[in-house]
Design a protein around this motif. Structure first.
Motif, PDB file in Angstrom:
ATOM      1  N   ARG A 172       0.827  -1.203   0.000  1.00 24.09           N
ATOM      2  CA  ARG A 172       0.000   0.000   0.000  1.00 24.09           C
ATOM      3  C   ARG A 172       0.867   1.261   0.000  1.00 24.09           C
ATOM      4  O   ARG A 172       0.660   2.175  -0.785  1.00 24.09           O
ATOM      5  CB  ARG A 172      -0.922   0.002   1.217  1.00 24.09           C
ATOM      6  CG  ARG A 172      -1.780   1.250   1.338  1.00 24.09           C
ATOM      7  CD  ARG A 172      -2.546   1.280   2.637  1.00 24.09           C
ATOM      8  NE  ARG A 172      -3.391   0.107   2.796  1.00 24.09           N
ATOM      9  CZ  ARG A 172      -4.532  -0.080   2.135  1.00 24.09           C
ATOM     10  NH1 ARG A 172      -4.942   0.817   1.275  1.00 24.09           N
ATOM     11  NH2 ARG A 172      -5.237  -1.158   2.319  1.00 24.09           N
TER      12      ARG A 172
ATOM     13  N   ALA B 148      -7.105  10.169   3.014  1.00 25.80           N
ATOM     14  CA  ALA B 148      -8.265   9.321   2.752  1.00 25.80           C
ATOM     15  C   ALA B 148      -8.419   9.077   1.258  1.00 25.80           C
ATOM     16  O   ALA B 148      -8.678   7.943   0.824  1.00 25.80           O
ATOM     17  CB  ALA B 148      -9.527   9.981   3.321  1.00 25.80           C
ATOM     18  N   ALA B 149      -8.210  10.147   0.465  1.00 20.12           N
ATOM     19  CA  ALA B 149      -8.327  10.002  -0.989  1.00 20.12           C
ATOM     20  C   ALA B 149      -7.270   9.035  -1.511  1.00 20.12           C
ATOM     21  O   ALA B 149      -7.563   8.167  -2.341  1.00 20.12           O
ATOM     22  CB  ALA B 149      -8.181  11.361  -1.662  1.00 20.12           C
TER      23      ALA B 149
ATOM     24  N   ARG C 149      -5.904   6.618   0.075  1.00 17.50           N
ATOM     25  CA  ARG C 149      -6.223   5.274   0.496  1.00 17.50           C
ATOM     26  C   ARG C 149      -7.246   4.668  -0.457  1.00 17.50           C
ATOM     27  O   ARG C 149      -7.087   3.534  -0.930  1.00 17.50           O
ATOM     28  CB  ARG C 149      -6.787   5.324   1.918  1.00 17.50           C
ATOM     29  CG  ARG C 149      -6.506   4.076   2.690  1.00 17.50           C
ATOM     30  CD  ARG C 149      -7.057   4.139   4.107  1.00 17.50           C
ATOM     31  NE  ARG C 149      -7.234   2.769   4.552  1.00 17.50           N
ATOM     32  CZ  ARG C 149      -6.224   2.018   5.005  1.00 17.50           C
ATOM     33  NH1 ARG C 149      -5.029   2.506   5.098  1.00 17.50           N
ATOM     34  NH2 ARG C 149      -6.455   0.762   5.366  1.00 17.50           N
ATOM     35  N   ALA C 150      -8.265   5.465  -0.766  1.00 13.16           N
ATOM     36  CA  ALA C 150      -9.313   4.972  -1.654  1.00 13.16           C
ATOM     37  C   ALA C 150      -8.734   4.691  -3.035  1.00 13.16           C
ATOM     38  O   ALA C 150      -9.020   3.640  -3.633  1.00 13.16           O
ATOM     39  CB  ALA C 150     -10.424   6.019  -1.753  1.00 13.16           C
ATOM     40  N   GLU C 151      -7.891   5.614  -3.514  1.00 11.73           N
ATOM     41  CA  GLU C 151      -7.360   5.439  -4.860  1.00 11.73           C
ATOM     42  C   GLU C 151      -6.432   4.226  -4.940  1.00 11.73           C
ATOM     43  O   GLU C 151      -6.489   3.457  -5.900  1.00 11.73           O
ATOM     44  CB  GLU C 151      -6.612   6.708  -5.278  1.00 11.73           C
ATOM     45  CG  GLU C 151      -6.022   6.579  -6.661  1.00 11.73           C
ATOM     46  CD  GLU C 151      -5.829   7.921  -7.323  1.00 11.73           C
ATOM     47  OE1 GLU C 151      -6.020   8.945  -6.659  1.00 11.73           O
ATOM     48  OE2 GLU C 151      -5.487   7.923  -8.520  1.00 11.73           O
TER      49      GLU C 151
ATOM     50  N   ASP D  17      -6.547   1.626  -3.051  1.00 12.16           N
ATOM     51  CA  ASP D  17      -7.406   0.433  -3.002  1.00 12.16           C
ATOM     52  C   ASP D  17      -7.956   0.114  -4.386  1.00 12.16           C
ATOM     53  O   ASP D  17      -7.937  -1.034  -4.828  1.00 12.16           O
ATOM     54  CB  ASP D  17      -8.567   0.656  -2.024  1.00 12.16           C
ATOM     55  CG  ASP D  17      -8.124   0.439  -0.584  1.00 12.16           C
ATOM     56  OD1 ASP D  17      -7.059  -0.191  -0.395  1.00 12.16           O
ATOM     57  OD2 ASP D  17      -8.816   0.906   0.342  1.00 12.16           O
ATOM     58  N   ASP D  18      -8.439   1.162  -5.065  1.00 15.35           N
ATOM     59  CA  ASP D  18      -8.998   0.969  -6.402  1.00 15.35           C
ATOM     60  C   ASP D  18      -7.969   0.373  -7.352  1.00 15.35           C
ATOM     61  O   ASP D  18      -8.237  -0.602  -8.049  1.00 15.35           O
ATOM     62  CB  ASP D  18      -9.483   2.315  -6.976  1.00 15.35           C
ATOM     63  CG  ASP D  18     -10.805   2.726  -6.352  1.00 15.35           C
ATOM     64  OD1 ASP D  18     -11.390   1.881  -5.638  1.00 15.35           O
ATOM     65  OD2 ASP D  18     -11.230   3.875  -6.560  1.00 15.35           O
TER      66      ASP D  18
ATOM     67  N   ARG E  27      -7.070  -3.143  -6.582  1.00 16.71           N
ATOM     68  CA  ARG E  27      -8.127  -4.049  -7.009  1.00 16.71           C
ATOM     69  C   ARG E  27      -8.023  -4.271  -8.514  1.00 16.71           C
ATOM     70  O   ARG E  27      -8.176  -5.381  -9.004  1.00 16.71           O
ATOM     71  CB  ARG E  27      -9.496  -3.456  -6.632  1.00 16.71           C
ATOM     72  CG  ARG E  27     -10.537  -4.527  -6.330  1.00 16.71           C
ATOM     73  CD  ARG E  27     -11.779  -3.942  -5.696  1.00 16.71           C
ATOM     74  NE  ARG E  27     -11.518  -3.245  -4.451  1.00 16.71           N
ATOM     75  CZ  ARG E  27     -11.925  -2.004  -4.190  1.00 16.71           C
ATOM     76  NH1 ARG E  27     -12.596  -1.306  -5.096  1.00 16.71           N
ATOM     77  NH2 ARG E  27     -11.664  -1.438  -3.035  1.00 16.71           N
TER      78      ARG E  27
END
Lengths: 605, 285
Positions: free
Chosen positions: A444, A474-475, A477-479, A481-482, A485
């Motif tokens: 990560r 936070a952004a 982390r989300a990105e 993760d995307d 994936r």
């Protein structure tokens, strides 16, 4: 069984917070005044070592200048308290600013050459301290020392020695909180990337020189503060308190506690104050003991006590949690996106134009006037035999090499001759022939490092955990993760990236490049060493990137894959373009067949 | 003229230190913080041999050469071999330097000890400046050593192998060069060289336990001026530092020389970070 799990479930700052409260409240817990003084000196040494950790542990630049910054802070505070204004808060700030200045002035030349220059210039700086104090005898008292520093006052009230203890403890706690916030933010990861691989750091848009200078200069701040506090604690300053022995003590405390750890320096300082620094008989043997210690610590102990503690915790954690962890699971199931093609959010590409670029290495012509253009939303492939200049061309585009003549444009902007981190910031991302992943960094963090410069959040925001920082984190982390994936590596997020198999690391490199939302993506032999399944997945991913709109340049030996993926193919041989065209044209091009594929052609006159 | 002779002779000492750094740099691409301590040890051994034990001169040279060579061998085994990477070596060789400093102090104390010359110590006038015989011997020997080493490194197979190793360790290994033994040889050689030159340097610097720190710094400045890995650069850099120091002391006062040398270092790093003879190697990805 339950207790340890609950302990690990607590936020990471719980235990340090408890210890911090204990430290500040220590005088009311029945400690002797001798112990109180030891704790006080521990705090001061911990501040010094913690500053050193920033440059030595985290960015890998050994610096001994802490002693000089400490002296600056101490003497300045002493002088100003006697002759100007006696206010602790103000003088701590002045001392910090002065030390920062010393850090910048000595860091700029020291870091220009890289390598050991900083170590030597800062070493020199430390040995100059007594001479400078002598030269400024009128202000500093020279060899006799500075006497008559008044008791500290804070906002008009005089501080007792108990008050002073509390002030020192609170300042130390605050500094460690700053360190903790800085290191656990993306800046901490950037430091470590820098330490492990300057090449990778610059390709991510991090200026190696500026970042190292920043770390070294920030490390000066606690040294200046420690100096100010020391002046008030001892009320007497003499040159021998700031010499080479101090520099080595600081280094020893840092290494003992763990140079690459946040709280390690405090433990190291505590051990040093309780052990060697307390006894006077030891003085004669100080240097011998320090010498042996540095050799032993340098050869045997990886990352000091903090390293040992982390390893112990990790071992206990695996014992208590026998479920197979992510690394094991990762081996069982193949990693990668599904071949039918994931969808990416749209990206803006930019046209990359290379015009008549020439590059020689001594007598060898690596590039002899190469002109080509890559456009957004297309895959432009570069093929050719080994040594034909493909990777050189990528390195030239990225700014690792200076070209002899020619020009390179990204969109309308010229990027010829710009430094690597500048080119990266302009929107060029790349992967490497050998994937570069620093050790001890999770997937990560490694992938998130791609977003470090494109969506930069300043250090103050990270240290104070401002809303801006929290939003960005936070952004991120989300990105991440995307993207994980998307490349099918989501469940590997918390595994150490460097420990993964080659195929996975190649995909992760693409993921890291994607997080930067590049205008141009350079893929250097991204399929080599992959098995057929992995190649299928990779091809799907590259097509998805093309569909998103980025300009993709693919250097590849797998001819089938190139024919399959590319919209345009350029063939290099001995540094010159011998053919350009669509896959169809290239497949049947006679020179390509003979020079690259080695197929013999009958000559028809 | 006297300050120039004096600057050149102390400069020769700095050049010697820089040459020692260079050989280790070529062999290991690393920096031996403790090299100046090896030289200091040799000077103390000379003092002991001449003043305390009253040994014959030849024997003193032999003891210094063998003794310092052994210390270098020991250093290679405990501080260089077990760790990888220039920054790790900085810590361990700094440890070695501190250890040698402490040992010197424990044995010989903090006093400044005058080291007699091994031969004549007469002074005479040369080109209008006073210079002593040991100073002449020092300057001439250092130039001779540097020239011999430059020729050796370009002409002999061992020298070429060393240069090949500095360029690319793995490639040299594949060519059948015993990289480890060659590097160890070079490292021990720096110790032996320090041992052999110690008796020549001693009369100029005297023996004092803080000597090594000063020599290390000036030697490093000489190295930075000349460029890492360049033997002619080290020689020239050493003389330059010596002259700056001596002339500053003569014209600007005795407190300034070291500060002046520091200023020179900063200037070099700002203006020409690769040094006069250094080359930038293009980064490889």
């Amino acid at each position: 069984m339950a207790l340890p799990r609950q302990l690990r479930a607590l936020p990471s700052w719980t235990i340090p917070l408890v210890l911090a409260v204990l430290l500040v409240a220590a005088p009311w817990l029945g400690i002797s005044s001798g112990t109180r003084r030891l704790l006080l000196l521990t705090c001061i040494l911990a501040l010094l070592s913690s500053g050193l950790n920033l440059s030595f542990g985290y960015t890998g630049e050994l610096a001994l200048g802490q002693a000089a910054m400490y002296a600056t802070g101490a003497y300045l505070t002493g002088y100003l308290a006697m002759h100007w204004i006696n206010d602790l808060a103000l003088l701590v700030l002045v001392a910090a600013a002065a030390a920062l200045l010393v850090g910048l002035v000595s860091g700029v030349p020291g870091l220009r050459l890289g390598g050991w220059s900083l170590a030597m210039t800062s070493f020199f700086l430390v040995l100059l301290v007594p001479q400078l104090l002598d030269l400024l005898e009128h202000y500093t008292g020279g060899a006799v020392g500075m006497v008559g520093i008044p008791r500290p006052r804070l906002l008009g009230a005089e501080l007792s020695s108990l008050d002073m203890y509390v002030v020192v403890a609170v300042i130390t706690v605050c500094w460690f909180a700053v360190m903790r916030n800085l290191i656990t933010s993306r800046h901490g990861v950037a430091f470590q990337v820098l330490r492990e691989s300057p090449i990778l750091a610059s390709s991510l848009g991090i200026s190696v020189y500026r970042m190292k200078l920043t770390a070294y200069a920030i490390g000066a701040i606690p040294a200046g503060i420690a100096g100010a506090l020391f002046a008030y604690v001892d009320k007497y300053l003499a040159p021998h308190s700031f010499g080479f022995t101090l520099a080595v003590t600081v280094l020893a405390a840092s290494i003992l506690g763990g140079a690459k750890s946040i709280y390690g320096p405090f433990v190291g300082a505590l051990v040093m104050q309780y052990g060697p620094l307390r006894s006077t008989e030891f003085e004669q043997y100080t240097q011998i003991v320090y010498g042996v210690f540095l050799i032993l610590a340098g050869t045997l102990v990886a990352n000091g006590l903090a390293g040992l503690a982390n390893r112990a915790v990790a071992r206990l954690a695996t014992r208590w949690r026998p479920t197979p962890d992510a690394a094991a699971a990762g081996e069982a199931a193949p990693v990668g996106p599904t071949p039918d093609g994931p969808a990416l959010p749209p990206l803006t590409g930019a046209r990359l134009a290379v015009t008549d670029v020439r590059k020689r290495f001594g007598g060898l012509q690596a590039l002899g006037g190469v002109t080509l253009t890559a456009v957004p939303g297309q895959i432009t492939a570069l093929i050719g035999p080994n040594g034909s200049g493909k990777t050189t061309l990528l390195n030239v585009i990225c700014g690792y090499y200076r070209i002899d003549s020619g020009s390179i444009h990204l969109g309308d902007a010229e990027i010829t001759g710009r430094s690597t981190h500048d080119v990266a910031r302009a929107g060029v991302a790349r992967t490497f022939q050998t994937p570069l992943f620093p050790e001890h960094i999770t997937v990560r963090e490694a992938v998130a490092a791609g977003a470090y410069s494109p969506r930069h959040v300043g250090m103050p925001a990270a240290i104070l955990r401002l809303p801006r920082y929290r939003r960005a984190a936070a952004a991120d982390r989300a990105e991440v993760d995307d993207v994980l994936r998307l490349v099918g590596a989501a469940r590997l997020a918390d595994v150490e990236a460097a420990s993964l198999p080659l195929g996975t690391r190649r995909l992760l490199e693409v993921a890291r490049a994607l997080v930067a939302r590049p205008k141009v993506l350079l893929l250097d032999e991204v399929a080599s060493g992959l098995d057929e399944d992995e190649i299928e997945r990779l091809a799907g991913l590259i097509r998805a990137i093309r569909a998103a709109g980025t300009t993709v340049i693919l250097v590849e030996h797998n001819f089938r894959l190139v024919l399959d993926l590319a919209d345009a193919i350029h063939v290099l041989a001995q540094g010159e373009l011998i053919a350009s065209g669509t896959p169809n044209e290239i497949e049947n091009h006679p020179r390509v067949l003979s020079e690259y594929l080695g197929v013999r052609q009958e000559v028809h006159p | 003229m006297t300050p120039i002779w004096s600057g050149l002779s102390i400069g020769a000492v700095y050049a010697l230190i820089a040459i020692g750094y260079n050989v280790v740099f070529i062999a290991y691409t690393t920096f031996n913080f403790a090299h100046a301590q090896l030289m200091m040890f040799a000077i103390f051994v000379t003092y002991w041999g001449l003043v305390v034990a009253k040994l014959p001169v030849v024997l003193i040279f032999a003891i210094a050469a063998v003794g310092i060579g052994l210390i270098a061998l020991l250093e290679e085994f405990v501080a260089i071999r077990p760790v990888k990477g220039a920054h790790a070596h900085l810590v361990t060789t700094l440890g070695m330097a501190t250890l040698l400093d402490g040992t010197t102090r424990l044995i010989w104390g903090d006093q400044v000890l005058k080291v007699p010359a091994v031969g004549s110590d007469a002074t005479f006038t040369l080109l209008g400046g006073r210079i002593s015989v040991p100073e002449v011997v020092l300057i001439v020997s250092v130039v001779a050593i540097a020239v011999a080493m430059i020729v050796y490194s370009r002409r002999s197979l061992t020298g070429l192998a060393l240069l090949a190793m500095a360029e690319d360790r793995d490639a040299a290994l594949l060519r059948g060069i015993n990289v480890k033994r060659l590097a160890l040889g070079a490292f021990v050689f720096t110790g032996v060289l320090a041992g052999l030159t110690g008796p020549l340097v001693g009369p100029k610097t005297f023996a004092v336990s803080t000597l090594a720190a000063a020599l290390a710094l000036k030697g490093f400045v000489a190295l930075a001026i000349g460029g890492f890995g360049s033997l002619p650069g080290a020689l020239l850099g050493g003389f330059l530092v010596g002259l700056v120091e001596s002339l500053t002391g003569r014209w600007l006062g005795s407190q300034l020389p070291t500060i002046m040398v520091f200023v020179v270092l900063l200037l070099i790093l700002m203006l020409k970070p690769t040094g006069l003879f250094g080359t930038t190697r293009e980064r490889m990805v």
